[in-house]
Design a protein around this motif. Structure first.
Motif, PDB file in Angstrom:
ATOM      1  N   ARG A   1      -2.994   4.822  -7.209  1.00  0.00           N
ATOM      2  CA  ARG A   1      -3.314   4.300  -6.060  1.00  0.00           C
ATOM      3  C   ARG A   1      -4.560   4.675  -5.306  1.00  0.00           C
ATOM      4  O   ARG A   1      -5.185   3.665  -4.813  1.00  0.00           O
ATOM      5  N   ALA A   2      -4.831   5.839  -5.488  1.00  0.00           N
ATOM      6  CA  ALA A   2      -6.268   6.444  -4.988  1.00  0.00           C
ATOM      7  C   ALA A   2      -7.313   5.570  -5.858  1.00  0.00           C
ATOM      8  O   ALA A   2      -8.384   5.313  -5.016  1.00  0.00           O
TER       9      ALA A   2
ATOM     10  N   ARG B   1      -7.474   2.697  -6.943  1.00  0.00           N
ATOM     11  CA  ARG B   1      -7.457   1.240  -6.418  1.00  0.00           C
ATOM     12  C   ARG B   1      -8.185   1.024  -4.940  1.00  0.00           C
ATOM     13  O   ARG B   1      -8.504   0.185  -4.468  1.00  0.00           O
ATOM     14  N   THR B   2      -8.022   2.171  -4.112  1.00  0.00           N
ATOM     15  CA  THR B   2      -8.753   2.363  -2.878  1.00  0.00           C
ATOM     16  C   THR B   2     -10.185   2.361  -2.921  1.00  0.00           C
ATOM     17  O   THR B   2     -10.936   2.026  -2.049  1.00  0.00           O
TER      18      THR B   2
ATOM     19  N   ARG C   1     -14.764  10.589  -2.337  1.00  0.00           N
ATOM     20  CA  ARG C   1     -13.600   9.567  -1.717  1.00  0.00           C
ATOM     21  C   ARG C   1     -12.576   9.559  -2.704  1.00  0.00           C
ATOM     22  O   ARG C   1     -11.649   9.184  -1.999  1.00  0.00           O
TER      23      ARG C   1
ATOM     24  N   ALA D   1      -8.753  10.299  -1.260  1.00  0.00           N
ATOM     25  CA  ALA D   1      -7.745   9.262  -1.244  1.00  0.00           C
ATOM     26  C   ALA D   1      -6.433   9.928  -1.844  1.00  0.00           C
ATOM     27  O   ALA D   1      -5.224   9.368  -1.748  1.00  0.00           O
TER      28      ALA D   1
ATOM     29  N   HIS E   1      -6.640   5.750   5.776  1.00  0.00           N
ATOM     30  CA  HIS E   1      -7.977   5.518   5.207  1.00  0.00           C
ATOM     31  C   HIS E   1      -8.550   4.385   5.680  1.00  0.00           C
ATOM     32  O   HIS E   1      -7.702   3.178   5.600  1.00  0.00           O
TER      33      HIS E   1
ATOM     34  N   ARG F   1     -10.590   2.470   4.540  1.00  0.00           N
ATOM     35  CA  ARG F   1     -11.353   1.600   3.504  1.00  0.00           C
ATOM     36  C   ARG F   1     -10.292   0.458   3.194  1.00  0.00           C
ATOM     37  O   ARG F   1      -9.008   0.604   2.993  1.00  0.00           O
ATOM     38  N   THR F   2     -10.552  -0.580   3.111  1.00  0.00           N
ATOM     39  CA  THR F   2      -9.769  -1.924   2.771  1.00  0.00           C
ATOM     40  C   THR F   2      -9.470  -1.488   1.355  1.00  0.00           C
ATOM     41  O   THR F   2     -10.061  -1.395   0.549  1.00  0.00           O
ATOM     42  N   VAL F   3      -8.190  -1.905   1.150  1.00  0.00           N
ATOM     43  CA  VAL F   3      -7.487  -1.606  -0.226  1.00  0.00           C
ATOM     44  C   VAL F   3      -7.705  -2.851  -0.993  1.00  0.00           C
ATOM     45  O   VAL F   3      -7.681  -3.810  -0.840  1.00  0.00           O
ATOM     46  N   LYS F   4      -8.659  -2.645  -2.294  1.00  0.00           N
ATOM     47  CA  LYS F   4      -8.966  -3.715  -2.824  1.00  0.00           C
ATOM     48  C   LYS F   4      -7.890  -3.876  -4.191  1.00  0.00           C
ATOM     49  O   LYS F   4      -7.518  -2.979  -4.985  1.00  0.00           O
ATOM     50  N   GLU F   5      -7.501  -5.049  -4.213  1.00  0.00           N
ATOM     51  CA  GLU F   5      -6.216  -5.524  -5.349  1.00  0.00           C
ATOM     52  C   GLU F   5      -7.090  -5.646  -6.694  1.00  0.00           C
ATOM     53  O   GLU F   5      -8.211  -5.943  -6.645  1.00  0.00           O
TER      54      GLU F   5
END
Lengths: 180, 272
Positions: A108-109, A111-112, A155, A159, A167, A169-173
């Protein structure tokens, strides 16, 4: 260098780096495409054998990185080459549920992070390069890479911290690979 | 890994190539490839590369490997060349590539959609991009240019897919899909959708194509061998093609973009 000497050097280079290069490429593109890219890199190496530095592995990785970045544009129209992840479904957790949970948190971290952060981390954590070698792959100065790596590690750490504030930051898929 | 990087050890569980070793079959294929390479052409000697400055891939053979997936050879000779392409060797309609390369000009002549409607119908009639378009209108042509006998088109098919076609008269050399919908880039900027090369030897040619934002008045492609190619810019697209392998190589050219009185140069790898 004699023709025989060139051939011997090239074959030795291939023996010593093929597996590493295949792994490097498969971390970034589907396995179906990896062999073709690796072949392209070795063909380039053969044609420019006299220019290869003594530590050729980062040089080969740099050629592979360029090749993949260019192909990625065409195949997927994505904007950046990205490091893939081992899918959760395909992994086993020898250390049980706790290990699985930690891995999920780590994923998960991951991916952020931005694509650029993931790349600098992967060059060290996955590909096993030193900062100097990784800088060669990204065609930047060692000091610049070291700075990017330090920021990416920071970073990632942020995360991973459960007490960290939300956070921004936009989560990027993770984008899936498809054939163009 | 450096000792100071031990905190990154835990990332190893995410490594998609963790414990990956080439199979015996992969080793066999790889070694057969090496045999073919050393048997095919001599290595090039030179001075050692500067650390941190990887050399560019620079051989036609590399370009051929590089781009065999992108262009689809279409037209009357498609069946015949398809058999060749299965071996990974790009092929062109015999004769058309020679004509295109022989008559090529660095400066293109702009063509309107109405002027290239016959070629546009041929371009739209192939299956590249998800199927043939039943009808074609001049307004479907987003960009059209003529260099000698060859016509380059960027065309929107009826299914919304934008394709690129290069042909000589009624003979299509190749076609590939570029994008769907109506993507745009910010004013004063360009992107690189793709660049590639196709063919072999004297008839190898390269193309480069991308989106152009409002205000872009010119795009120039400067090859590292000194050759300068003026690209066409129209309807939010820019494109060019030229004889040679550079489109299949890594950063063997510079793209110079003019927006009003501002000129900016990029290596392809620096373009979004």
């Amino acid at each position: 260098m004699t023709a025989a000497g060139a051939e011997e050097r090239f074959r030795r280079l291939h023996r010593e780096t093929y597996a590493d290069l295949l792994r490097f490429v498969e971390r970034r593109v589907p396995a179906d495409d990896a062999e073709d890219i690796v072949s392209t890199v070795f063909l380039t190496a053969w044609r420019r054998l006299g220019e290869l530095p003594e530590d050729a592995r980062p040089w080969l990785f740099a050629i592979a990185h360029k090749t993949m970045a260019n192909r990625t544009r065409s195949w997927l129209r994505r904007r950046a080459l990205d490091v893939r992840l081992m899918s959760v479904e395909n992994t086993t957790a020898p250390d049980g549920a706790a290990g699985t949970a930690a891995r999920i948190d780590l994923e998960r971290a991951w991916r952020t992070l931005s694509v650029a952060d993931r790349e600098v981390l992967a060059l060290v954590a996955f590909d096993g390069l030193t900062s100097e070698q990784a800088a060669t792959v990204l065609n930047c100065r060692r000091s610049a890479f070291a700075m990017r790596l330090a920021r990416a590690r920071s970073r990632l750490q942020a995360a991973l911290e459960p007490a960290a504030p939300a956070h921004p930051r936009t989560v990027k898929e993770q984008q899936s690979w498809t054939k163009a | 890994m450096d000792e100071s990087m031990k905190d990154l050890d835990r990332l190893a569980v995410l490594d998609p190539a963790r414990n990956r070793e080439p199979s015996a079959e992969e080793w066999a294929r790889a070694e057969a490839f090496v045999d073919r390479v050393v048997a095919g052409s001599p290595a090039v000697s030179g001075s050692p590369a500067r650390s941190g400055s990887p050399a560019r891939s620079g051989s036609p053979a590399v370009s051929g490997l590089w781009d065999r997936r992108r262009w689809l050879v279409v037209g009357a000779a498609a069946a015949a060349v398809g058999a060749v392409a299965a071996f990974g060797v790009p092929a062109l309609v015999p004769g058309a590539a020679e004509k295109a390369v022989a008559s090529w000009t660095a400066l293109p002549a702009a063509r309107s959609g109405a002027e290239v409607l016959p070629q546009a119908k041929i371009c739209a009639g192939n299956d590249v991009g998800g199927g043939a378009s039943p009808t074609v209108n001049p307004s479907d042509v987003l960009l059209a240019e003529q260099r000698g006998e060859a016509t380059l088109l960027v065309l929107r098919k009826s299914n919304g897919v934008v394709v690129e076609c290069l042909g000589v008269g009624d003979d299509q050399l190749a076609s590939m899909s570029l994008t769907e919908g109506t993507p745009k880039v910010p004013a004063g900027t360009i992107n690189l959708e793709t660049m590639s090369s196709l063919g072999e030897g004297d008839t190898m040619w390269s193309n480069i194509v991308g989106l152009a934002g409002d205000g872009i008045t010119g795009v120039e492609v400067r090859l590292d061998n000194g050759k300068v190619v003026q690209a066409s810019v129209d309807n939010g697209w820019w494109a060019a093609w030229w004889p040679g392998p550079e489109g299949g190589e890594a950063d063997a050219l510079t793209v110079t973009v003019t927006a009003g009185d501002k000129t900016t140069s990029y290596r392809p790898s620096d373009l979004p």
